[in-house]
Design a protein around this motif. Structure first.
Motif, PDB file in Angstrom:
ATOM      1  N   GLY A 166      34.697  30.342  34.625  1.00  0.00           N
ATOM      2  CA  GLY A 166      33.930  31.116  35.589  1.00  0.00           C
ATOM      3  C   GLY A 166      33.488  32.438  34.985  1.00  0.00           C
ATOM      4  O   GLY A 166      34.191  33.037  34.160  1.00  0.00           O
ATOM      5  N   LEU A 167      32.319  32.915  35.393  1.00  0.00           N
ATOM      6  CA  LEU A 167      31.779  34.159  34.854  1.00  0.00           C
ATOM      7  C   LEU A 167      32.304  35.362  35.624  1.00  0.00           C
ATOM      8  O   LEU A 167      32.579  35.289  36.817  1.00  0.00           O
ATOM      9  CB  LEU A 167      30.256  34.132  34.905  1.00  0.00           C
ATOM     10  CG  LEU A 167      29.573  33.052  34.062  1.00  0.00           C
ATOM     11  CD1 LEU A 167      28.056  33.110  34.259  1.00  0.00           C
ATOM     12  CD2 LEU A 167      29.921  33.220  32.591  1.00  0.00           C
ATOM     13  N   SER A 168      32.420  36.479  34.935  1.00  0.00           N
ATOM     14  CA  SER A 168      32.840  37.722  35.574  1.00  0.00           C
ATOM     15  C   SER A 168      31.667  38.381  36.283  1.00  0.00           C
ATOM     16  O   SER A 168      30.505  38.178  35.911  1.00  0.00           O
ATOM     17  CB  SER A 168      33.418  38.676  34.518  1.00  0.00           C
ATOM     18  OG  SER A 168      34.569  38.122  33.916  1.00  0.00           O
ATOM     19  N   GLY A 169      31.977  39.177  37.306  1.00  0.00           N
ATOM     20  CA  GLY A 169      30.926  39.853  38.062  1.00  0.00           C
ATOM     21  C   GLY A 169      31.539  40.789  39.078  1.00  0.00           C
ATOM     22  O   GLY A 169      32.664  41.281  38.901  1.00  0.00           O
ATOM     23  N   GLY A 170      30.788  41.060  40.172  1.00  0.00           N
ATOM     24  CA  GLY A 170      31.363  41.863  41.240  1.00  0.00           C
ATOM     25  C   GLY A 170      32.666  41.251  41.693  1.00  0.00           C
ATOM     26  O   GLY A 170      33.720  41.904  41.753  1.00  0.00           O
ATOM     27  N   SER A 171      32.635  39.972  42.044  1.00  0.00           N
ATOM     28  CA  SER A 171      33.808  39.101  42.094  1.00  0.00           C
ATOM     29  C   SER A 171      33.559  37.961  41.117  1.00  0.00           C
ATOM     30  O   SER A 171      32.410  37.581  40.861  1.00  0.00           O
ATOM     31  CB  SER A 171      34.043  38.547  43.498  1.00  0.00           C
ATOM     32  OG  SER A 171      34.604  39.526  44.352  1.00  0.00           O
ATOM     33  N   GLY A 172      34.647  37.425  40.537  1.00  0.00           N
ATOM     34  CA  GLY A 172      34.498  36.407  39.509  1.00  0.00           C
ATOM     35  C   GLY A 172      34.239  35.024  40.069  1.00  0.00           C
ATOM     36  O   GLY A 172      34.712  34.674  41.162  1.00  0.00           O
TER      37      GLY A 172
ATOM     38  N   ASN B 172      39.599  26.490  31.819  1.00  0.00           N
ATOM     39  CA  ASN B 172      38.912  26.584  33.108  1.00  0.00           C
ATOM     40  C   ASN B 172      39.374  27.763  33.956  1.00  0.00           C
ATOM     41  O   ASN B 172      39.556  27.651  35.155  1.00  0.00           O
ATOM     42  CB  ASN B 172      39.121  25.285  33.876  1.00  0.00           C
ATOM     43  CG  ASN B 172      40.606  24.903  33.961  1.00  0.00           C
ATOM     44  OD1 ASN B 172      41.467  25.580  33.416  1.00  0.00           O
ATOM     45  ND2 ASN B 172      40.891  23.825  34.667  1.00  0.00           N
ATOM     46  N   SER B 173      39.536  28.913  33.341  1.00  0.00           N
ATOM     47  CA  SER B 173      39.953  30.088  34.094  1.00  0.00           C
ATOM     48  C   SER B 173      38.790  30.641  34.916  1.00  0.00           C
ATOM     49  O   SER B 173      37.616  30.430  34.599  1.00  0.00           O
ATOM     50  CB  SER B 173      40.478  31.162  33.144  1.00  0.00           C
ATOM     51  OG  SER B 173      39.487  31.525  32.202  1.00  0.00           O
ATOM     52  N   GLY B 174      39.138  31.359  35.991  1.00  0.00           N
ATOM     53  CA  GLY B 174      38.129  32.039  36.792  1.00  0.00           C
ATOM     54  C   GLY B 174      37.700  33.337  36.129  1.00  0.00           C
ATOM     55  O   GLY B 174      38.417  33.913  35.304  1.00  0.00           O
ATOM     56  N   GLY B 175      36.523  33.805  36.503  1.00  0.00           N
ATOM     57  CA  GLY B 175      36.028  35.075  35.990  1.00  0.00           C
ATOM     58  C   GLY B 175      36.704  36.253  36.665  1.00  0.00           C
ATOM     59  O   GLY B 175      37.228  36.145  37.774  1.00  0.00           O
ATOM     60  N   SER B 176      36.684  37.390  36.022  1.00  0.00           N
ATOM     61  CA  SER B 176      37.285  38.598  36.588  1.00  0.00           C
ATOM     62  C   SER B 176      36.301  39.311  37.511  1.00  0.00           C
ATOM     63  O   SER B 176      35.082  39.165  37.386  1.00  0.00           O
ATOM     64  CB  SER B 176      37.736  39.541  35.471  1.00  0.00           C
ATOM     65  OG  SER B 176      36.634  39.928  34.665  1.00  0.00           O
ATOM     66  N   GLY B 177      36.859  40.090  38.447  1.00  0.00           N
ATOM     67  CA  GLY B 177      36.044  40.906  39.335  1.00  0.00           C
ATOM     68  C   GLY B 177      35.940  42.336  38.810  1.00  0.00           C
ATOM     69  O   GLY B 177      36.634  42.739  37.883  1.00  0.00           O
ATOM     70  N   THR B 178      35.034  43.107  39.400  1.00  0.00           N
ATOM     71  CA  THR B 178      34.852  44.510  39.053  1.00  0.00           C
ATOM     72  C   THR B 178      35.781  45.362  39.909  1.00  0.00           C
ATOM     73  O   THR B 178      35.783  45.241  41.141  1.00  0.00           O
ATOM     74  CB  THR B 178      33.394  44.932  39.287  1.00  0.00           C
ATOM     75  OG1 THR B 178      32.532  44.129  38.459  1.00  0.00           O
ATOM     76  CG2 THR B 178      33.172  46.395  38.969  1.00  0.00           C
ATOM     77  N   SER B 179      36.552  46.224  39.272  1.00  0.00           N
ATOM     78  CA  SER B 179      37.522  47.049  39.993  1.00  0.00           C
ATOM     79  C   SER B 179      36.847  47.840  41.114  1.00  0.00           C
ATOM     80  O   SER B 179      35.801  48.477  40.907  1.00  0.00           O
ATOM     81  CB  SER B 179      38.189  48.020  39.016  1.00  0.00           C
ATOM     82  OG  SER B 179      39.101  48.869  39.679  1.00  0.00           O
ATOM     83  N   GLY B 180      37.431  47.769  42.310  1.00  0.00           N
ATOM     84  CA  GLY B 180      36.893  48.476  43.465  1.00  0.00           C
ATOM     85  C   GLY B 180      35.776  47.770  44.183  1.00  0.00           C
ATOM     86  O   GLY B 180      35.340  48.217  45.246  1.00  0.00           O
ATOM     87  N   GLN B 181      35.290  46.644  43.610  1.00  0.00           N
ATOM     88  CA  GLN B 181      34.178  45.928  44.226  1.00  0.00           C
ATOM     89  C   GLN B 181      34.498  44.490  44.599  1.00  0.00           C
ATOM     90  O   GLN B 181      33.842  43.934  45.491  1.00  0.00           O
ATOM     91  CB  GLN B 181      32.968  45.919  43.288  1.00  0.00           C
ATOM     92  CG  GLN B 181      32.406  47.282  42.964  1.00  0.00           C
ATOM     93  CD  GLN B 181      31.066  47.201  42.270  1.00  0.00           C
ATOM     94  OE1 GLN B 181      30.371  46.193  42.304  1.00  0.00           O
ATOM     95  NE2 GLN B 181      30.674  48.288  41.629  1.00  0.00           N
ATOM     96  N   GLY B 182      35.476  43.878  43.933  1.00  0.00           N
ATOM     97  CA  GLY B 182      35.748  42.478  44.206  1.00  0.00           C
ATOM     98  C   GLY B 182      36.978  42.004  43.466  1.00  0.00           C
ATOM     99  O   GLY B 182      37.750  42.796  42.909  1.00  0.00           O
ATOM    100  N   ASN B 183      37.170  40.687  43.449  1.00  0.00           N
ATOM    101  CA  ASN B 183      38.371  40.064  42.913  1.00  0.00           C
ATOM    102  C   ASN B 183      38.036  38.879  42.018  1.00  0.00           C
ATOM    103  O   ASN B 183      36.900  38.393  42.000  1.00  0.00           O
ATOM    104  CB  ASN B 183      39.268  39.603  44.070  1.00  0.00           C
ATOM    105  CG  ASN B 183      39.858  40.755  44.839  1.00  0.00           C
ATOM    106  OD1 ASN B 183      40.824  41.371  44.426  1.00  0.00           O
ATOM    107  ND2 ASN B 183      39.250  41.074  45.989  1.00  0.00           N
ATOM    108  N   ALA B 184      39.049  38.402  41.321  1.00  0.00           N
ATOM    109  CA  ALA B 184      38.868  37.314  40.360  1.00  0.00           C
ATOM    110  C   ALA B 184      38.685  35.968  41.047  1.00  0.00           C
ATOM    111  O   ALA B 184      39.140  35.744  42.168  1.00  0.00           O
ATOM    112  CB  ALA B 184      40.074  37.251  39.423  1.00  0.00           C
ATOM    113  N   GLY B 185      38.051  35.051  40.327  1.00  0.00           N
ATOM    114  CA  GLY B 185      37.949  33.665  40.772  1.00  0.00           C
ATOM    115  C   GLY B 185      39.192  32.877  40.427  1.00  0.00           C
ATOM    116  O   GLY B 185      39.967  33.245  39.537  1.00  0.00           O
ATOM    117  N   GLY B 186      39.420  31.757  41.137  1.00  0.00           N
ATOM    118  CA  GLY B 186      40.578  30.913  40.913  1.00  0.00           C
ATOM    119  C   GLY B 186      40.382  29.944  39.763  1.00  0.00           C
ATOM    120  O   GLY B 186      39.252  29.619  39.378  1.00  0.00           O
ATOM    121  N   ARG B 187      41.482  29.448  39.253  1.00  0.00           N
ATOM    122  CA  ARG B 187      41.467  28.515  38.132  1.00  0.00           C
ATOM    123  C   ARG B 187      41.179  27.096  38.607  1.00  0.00           C
ATOM    124  O   ARG B 187      41.625  26.672  39.665  1.00  0.00           O
ATOM    125  CB  ARG B 187      42.823  28.548  37.420  1.00  0.00           C
ATOM    126  CG  ARG B 187      42.878  27.757  36.118  1.00  0.00           C
ATOM    127  CD  ARG B 187      44.228  27.912  35.436  1.00  0.00           C
ATOM    128  NE  ARG B 187      44.248  27.220  34.159  1.00  0.00           N
ATOM    129  CZ  ARG B 187      43.821  27.730  33.012  1.00  0.00           C
ATOM    130  NH1 ARG B 187      43.335  28.966  32.986  1.00  0.00           N
ATOM    131  NH2 ARG B 187      43.862  27.038  31.894  1.00  0.00           N
TER     132      ARG B 187
END
Length: 239
Positions: A102-108, A117-132
């Protein structure tokens, strides 16, 4: 209340006629689903912000496109107001033969299947990571992250992860929910998108896009996936 559902500038932007304070919400476009659910667009809310007479440009980010050919979904576009930028949601991961992360972004974005197959990371203060995603099959994948919660990991070889929940703004609507991951077969039911416009994930054509002007991530699926939802900017002040 001024609600912007598309970009605007000049006389069409936000034009206060006197100095004052505003509270506002900025949500970016959600990521497109692939196998993994799309991550929600970044979410930022402010109160007590000073403005002066003039014209303020507003940028409302578009949702990201779905993945194709087993590839990742595309990231959503950023939204901008008053110098504050929210980051577009991360696209969902594809299959192990192409691009499962998964790609990183506001939320991953949620991770795809059968590989790294890891989830992408989120941006601190804006969102959260995606699940695996689930490692052993192609079509059971992680949910995209939301503004208020991480996306869930796929829990078995037939169940995809749910999208992370979005946030409620000023006791009104919810925004920036993550998209649900792909799920194998209708018997296991869809992986639900997070509250706040996240699209549901499934195995086929019943996958849903992120909600328009919510910043929700698109739902994941093997045969058909959902685009990310467009963002929004809302400005409120006392008269």
């Amino acid at each position: 209340v001024h609600t912007f559902t598309s970009s605007a500038s000049g006389a069409s932007g936000f034009v206060p006629n006197k100095a004052g304070t505003v509270e506002y919400l900025t949500v970016a476009g959600g990521g497109g689903g692939a196998l993994g659910g799309g991550g929600a667009g970044g979410y930022l809310a402010f109160t007590g912000t000073s403005v002066t007479p003039g014209s303020y440009s507003v940028t409302v980010g578009a949702g990201g496109a779905t993945g194709s050919g087993g590839g990742q979904g595309s990231n959503g576009s950023n939204s901008v107001f008053n110098g504050q930028t929210t980051i577009g949601g991360g696209g969902g991961g594809g299959n192990g033969n192409v691009a499962p992360t998964g790609l990183s972004g506001g939320s991953g974005g949620g991770g795809g299947s059968y590989g790294s197959n890891s989830g992408g990371s989120g941006t601190s203060g804006q969102g959260n990571a995606g699940g695996r995603g689930y490692q052993n099959l192609y079509d059971n994948s992680g949910g995209g992250g939301g503004a208020n919660a991480v996306g869930s990991a796929a829990t078995s070889n037939i169940v995809g992860g749910n999208g992370g929940a979005g946030k409620q703004w000023l006791n009104s609507s919810y925004y920036a929910g993550g998209g649900g991951g792909a799920t194998q077969g209708s018997s296991s039911g869809p992986a639900t998108g997070g509250i706040g416009g996240g699209g549901n994930g499934n195995s086929g054509s019943s996958n849903t896009p992120g909600g328009t002007n919510t910043g929700g991530g698109g739902g994941g699926g093997y045969y058909s996936t959902g685009n990310g939802g467009s963002g929004i900017v809302i400005i409120r002040y006392a008269v």
